[in-house]
Design a protein around this motif. Structure first.
Motif, PDB file in Angstrom:
ATOM      1  N   ARG A   1      54.163  60.159  19.038  1.00  0.00           N
ATOM      2  CA  ARG A   1      54.569  59.943  20.852  1.00  0.00           C
ATOM      3  C   ARG A   1      53.327  58.963  21.275  1.00  0.00           C
ATOM      4  O   ARG A   1      52.543  58.840  20.915  1.00  0.00           O
ATOM      5  N   VAL A   2      54.170  57.390  21.964  1.00  0.00           N
ATOM      6  CA  VAL A   2      53.937  56.622  21.932  1.00  0.00           C
ATOM      7  C   VAL A   2      54.429  55.810  23.190  1.00  0.00           C
ATOM      8  O   VAL A   2      55.104  55.967  24.086  1.00  0.00           O
ATOM      9  N   GLY A   3      53.217  56.283  23.970  1.00  0.00           N
ATOM     10  CA  GLY A   3      53.214  55.388  25.509  1.00  0.00           C
ATOM     11  C   GLY A   3      53.000  54.002  26.381  1.00  0.00           C
ATOM     12  O   GLY A   3      52.256  53.384  25.823  1.00  0.00           O
ATOM     13  N   ARG A   4      54.009  53.654  26.720  1.00  0.00           N
ATOM     14  CA  ARG A   4      53.506  51.955  27.408  1.00  0.00           C
ATOM     15  C   ARG A   4      53.157  52.314  28.753  1.00  0.00           C
ATOM     16  O   ARG A   4      53.301  52.415  29.699  1.00  0.00           O
ATOM     17  N   ILE A   5      51.697  52.884  28.459  1.00  0.00           N
ATOM     18  CA  ILE A   5      50.571  53.549  29.852  1.00  0.00           C
ATOM     19  C   ILE A   5      49.208  52.594  29.083  1.00  0.00           C
ATOM     20  O   ILE A   5      48.805  52.305  27.925  1.00  0.00           O
ATOM     21  N   ALA A   6      48.636  52.648  30.428  1.00  0.00           N
ATOM     22  CA  ALA A   6      46.919  52.540  29.912  1.00  0.00           C
ATOM     23  C   ALA A   6      46.973  50.926  29.285  1.00  0.00           C
ATOM     24  O   ALA A   6      45.425  50.923  28.689  1.00  0.00           O
ATOM     25  N   GLY A   7      47.383  50.469  29.871  1.00  0.00           N
ATOM     26  CA  GLY A   7      47.247  48.517  29.767  1.00  0.00           C
ATOM     27  C   GLY A   7      48.987  47.944  29.656  1.00  0.00           C
ATOM     28  O   GLY A   7      49.078  46.273  30.078  1.00  0.00           O
ATOM     29  N   GLN A   8      49.767  48.724  29.980  1.00  0.00           N
ATOM     30  CA  GLN A   8      50.907  47.760  30.638  1.00  0.00           C
ATOM     31  C   GLN A   8      50.848  46.915  32.038  1.00  0.00           C
ATOM     32  O   GLN A   8      51.429  46.820  32.557  1.00  0.00           O
ATOM     33  N   TYR A   9      50.201  45.969  32.354  1.00  0.00           N
ATOM     34  CA  TYR A   9      50.704  45.525  33.363  1.00  0.00           C
ATOM     35  C   TYR A   9      50.380  44.388  33.850  1.00  0.00           C
ATOM     36  O   TYR A   9      50.237  43.699  34.723  1.00  0.00           O
TER      37      TYR A   9
ATOM     38  N   CYS B   1      47.757  42.965  36.722  1.00  0.00           N
ATOM     39  CA  CYS B   1      47.028  42.518  36.154  1.00  0.00           C
ATOM     40  C   CYS B   1      46.572  40.957  36.551  1.00  0.00           C
ATOM     41  O   CYS B   1      45.283  40.425  36.177  1.00  0.00           O
ATOM     42  N   VAL B   2      47.316  40.633  37.075  1.00  0.00           N
ATOM     43  CA  VAL B   2      47.822  39.314  36.969  1.00  0.00           C
ATOM     44  C   VAL B   2      47.716  38.763  39.102  1.00  0.00           C
ATOM     45  O   VAL B   2      46.780  38.601  39.627  1.00  0.00           O
ATOM     46  N   ASN B   3      48.540  39.097  39.417  1.00  0.00           N
ATOM     47  CA  ASN B   3      48.486  39.518  41.131  1.00  0.00           C
ATOM     48  C   ASN B   3      49.546  40.252  41.658  1.00  0.00           C
ATOM     49  O   ASN B   3      49.807  41.297  40.838  1.00  0.00           O
ATOM     50  N   ARG B   4      49.855  40.008  43.315  1.00  0.00           N
ATOM     51  CA  ARG B   4      49.919  41.540  43.444  1.00  0.00           C
ATOM     52  C   ARG B   4      52.449  41.458  43.684  1.00  0.00           C
ATOM     53  O   ARG B   4      52.502  39.631  44.016  1.00  0.00           O
ATOM     54  N   SER B   5      52.906  41.956  44.403  1.00  0.00           N
ATOM     55  CA  SER B   5      54.536  41.822  44.601  1.00  0.00           C
ATOM     56  C   SER B   5      54.423  40.867  45.630  1.00  0.00           C
ATOM     57  O   SER B   5      55.610  40.713  45.036  1.00  0.00           O
ATOM     58  N   PRO B   6      54.049  41.313  46.635  1.00  0.00           N
ATOM     59  CA  PRO B   6      54.692  40.790  47.764  1.00  0.00           C
ATOM     60  C   PRO B   6      54.609  39.238  47.999  1.00  0.00           C
ATOM     61  O   PRO B   6      53.736  38.651  47.869  1.00  0.00           O
ATOM     62  N   PHE B   7      55.776  38.600  48.360  1.00  0.00           N
ATOM     63  CA  PHE B   7      55.367  37.154  48.768  1.00  0.00           C
ATOM     64  C   PHE B   7      55.183  36.690  49.747  1.00  0.00           C
ATOM     65  O   PHE B   7      55.697  36.411  50.559  1.00  0.00           O
ATOM     66  N   THR B   8      54.046  36.400  49.902  1.00  0.00           N
ATOM     67  CA  THR B   8      52.781  35.592  49.922  1.00  0.00           C
ATOM     68  C   THR B   8      51.834  34.759  49.142  1.00  0.00           C
ATOM     69  O   THR B   8      51.647  35.055  48.422  1.00  0.00           O
ATOM     70  N   ALA B   9      51.378  34.067  49.938  1.00  0.00           N
ATOM     71  CA  ALA B   9      50.698  32.975  48.798  1.00  0.00           C
ATOM     72  C   ALA B   9      49.692  33.572  48.659  1.00  0.00           C
ATOM     73  O   ALA B   9      48.937  33.426  47.589  1.00  0.00           O
ATOM     74  N   GLN B  10      49.102  34.891  49.512  1.00  0.00           N
ATOM     75  CA  GLN B  10      47.813  35.398  48.987  1.00  0.00           C
ATOM     76  C   GLN B  10      47.936  36.415  47.744  1.00  0.00           C
ATOM     77  O   GLN B  10      46.886  36.744  47.296  1.00  0.00           O
ATOM     78  N   ASP B  11      48.876  37.087  47.807  1.00  0.00           N
ATOM     79  CA  ASP B  11      49.126  38.231  46.664  1.00  0.00           C
ATOM     80  C   ASP B  11      49.339  37.316  45.567  1.00  0.00           C
ATOM     81  O   ASP B  11      49.898  37.663  44.753  1.00  0.00           O
ATOM     82  N   ARG B  12      49.982  36.467  45.878  1.00  0.00           N
ATOM     83  CA  ARG B  12      50.648  36.011  44.400  1.00  0.00           C
ATOM     84  C   ARG B  12      49.741  34.996  43.806  1.00  0.00           C
ATOM     85  O   ARG B  12      50.162  34.129  43.266  1.00  0.00           O
ATOM     86  N   CYS B  13      48.922  34.839  44.353  1.00  0.00           N
ATOM     87  CA  CYS B  13      47.894  34.158  44.111  1.00  0.00           C
ATOM     88  C   CYS B  13      46.793  34.474  42.471  1.00  0.00           C
ATOM     89  O   CYS B  13      46.382  36.123  42.824  1.00  0.00           O
TER      90      CYS B  13
END
Length: 446
Positions: free
Chosen positions: A104-112, A135-147
């Motif tokens: 049993r292997v999860g795509r979990i605890a690091g698949q960010y 772990c890179v940026n956020r999904s909302p489509f704003t300049a602040q979130d996508r940086c």
């Protein structure tokens, strides 16, 4: 050749890396992560490798599944429990049907993190960086979130540690006890057309274990825990470098941020940074294999990643699509068999079957997913090799992201409960249906 170091990848071309506004801030974050305690141990990694070698021989089966991309917001008890529950239930079906151990292997605890087809996304004339995972940026489509923000790497580490801590508590503390499968129930299990079949199977296994305890002297504690491992795509190389450590009481370097990293279809270039990084760590390595993979290129890749032909080291995660697998897989099997490289063949029926509806929603048709699974088993049987595992994007939530299945989801149902910010996942019922399919095929062929 110079001795390999965790930073050796920096001399190569690294694709799919975000562009940070302040490289010095990134370096400071990597330095900070390098001082953190590891998330897993080399002993766990080696135990998994031994089990994967068994699966490659056909003596066990790998079940690998979880989110396409984990969300920081989903680092809560309930989502973690549900992911574990669905994988435990699937593994129960597979053990019963295949009559062999399930890893049993999860795509979990690091698949960010997720690779993207384009660095930029345009909406209504506005162009911003693509969303690459929390772990890179956020999904909302704003300049602040996508940086891209280096500090998000710390957030990914912290949530991975919290998730792993809870998973270990559950799997070691009796949650996975086969004698108490009611612990695994999901709220909507009774709605599934497979519910009765599943519960009958559970009763049969429980009765068998009662008999085993009487005759074989198996103790309750022997049945109360399971091994559960973590995996993620080794995509963000500064993060992977920071969590790469020398082993305690054994030779070599290990990525101790996960048990089981894999190289994606977009980053498996033989002279690329991701292959350079992965060749130096002692973890088992997965490689996504798609329609663009050539036989010669695959053997060259195996020669670089596993020159000593170590058993359990390499997993080939095949993601062709239902319409292409018959034309691609047999030649690759022939080449690998001729090379005498020991590999575990795993089927990923998700990524090659992605479509977009007329409404612009990304989805996958369950019939195509099942078709690729069936074809994979048939092709390997014809070639004299075995499917040793399956790799799925799934969730324990009652989502409506993939159409089809016994629930009869159509494209109009997608908006009802579409939660993924990247790729569509199987819901509980669809995931269980695949487990029953594989178990049924195994019993018919035995």
């Amino acid at each position: 050749m110079n001795e390999w170091q965790p930073s050796s990848w920096r001399s190569k071309t690294a694709l799919q890396q975000p562009i940070y506004a302040d490289p010095q801030e990134l370096d400071a974050v990597v330095d900070e992560l390098s001082t953190r305690p590891p998330l897993v141990t080399s002993w766990e990694v080696e135990r998994l490798k031994t089990q994967l070698a068994s699966a490659a021989r056909g003596d066990a089966f790998l079940l690998q599944g979880g989110d396409c991309s984990e969300s920081f917001d989903a680092c809560r008890a309930d989502p973690i429990e549900k992911k574990l529950k669905v994988l435990l239930q699937m593994s129960l079906v597979l053990v019963y049907g295949m009559r062999k151990p399930v890893i049993r292997v999860g795509r979990i605890a690091g698949q960010y993190a997720k690779p993207r087809s384009s660095d930029l996304e345009t909406r209504d004339g506005v162009e911003l960086p693509s969303y690459r995972g929390d772990c890179v940026n956020r999904s909302p489509f704003t300049a602040q979130d996508r940086c891209p923000q280096p500090a998000n790497l710390i957030g990914a580490f912290d949530r991975s540690a919290q998730t792993l801590n809870y998973l270990r508590a559950l799997t070691e503390g009796g949650f996975a006890d086969i004698k108490h499968p009611e612990n695994w129930e999901l709220d909507f299990v009774t709605q599934s057309s497979r519910s009765g079949q599943y519960h009958q199977m559970v009763r049969g296994i429980s009765d068998s274990l009662d008999l085993l305890g009487v005759i074989g002297g198996v103790s309750r504690s022997d049945l109360s825990r399971v091994d559960f491992y973590t995996s993620h795509e080794a995509l963000l190389l500064p993060y992977e470098q920071a969590l790469t450590r020398r082993a305690i009481a054994r030779d070599g370097w290990y990525n101790l941020g996960t048990h089981y990293p894999w190289i994606g279809d977009r980053t498996r270039q033989i002279d690329g940074a991701h292959v350079e990084y992965c060749r130096g760590i002692r973890n088992p390595i997965g490689v996504k294999v798609g329609p663009s993979t050539t036989a010669d290129g695959l053997i060259e890749l195996l020669d670089v990643l596993n020159p000593s032909r170590e058993a359990g080291r390499m997993t080939l995660i095949c993601r062709f699509g239902a319409s292409k697998i018959a034309g691609c897989l047999p030649a690759l099997i022939d080449a690998v068999v001729a090379s005498k490289h020991p590999v575990l063949w795993s089927v990923d029926p998700m990524h090659g079957n992605t479509i977009t509806t007329d409404q612009g929603i990304k989805t996958r048709h369950f019939d195509q997913i099942l078709d690729e699974v069936r074809q994979a088993f048939a092709i390997h049987a014809e070639q004299g090799t075995v499917v040793g595992g399956i790799h799925l994007e799934l969730t324990g939530n009652e989502v409506t992201e993939c159409i089809g299945g016994s629930g009869g989801l159509g494209s109009g149902d997608l908006v009802r409960a579409y939660e993924s910010s990247v790729d569509p996942r199987l819901n509980y019922e669809q995931a269980m249906e695949i487990a029953f399919l594989i178990a049924g095929q195994a019993r018919e062929s035995s």
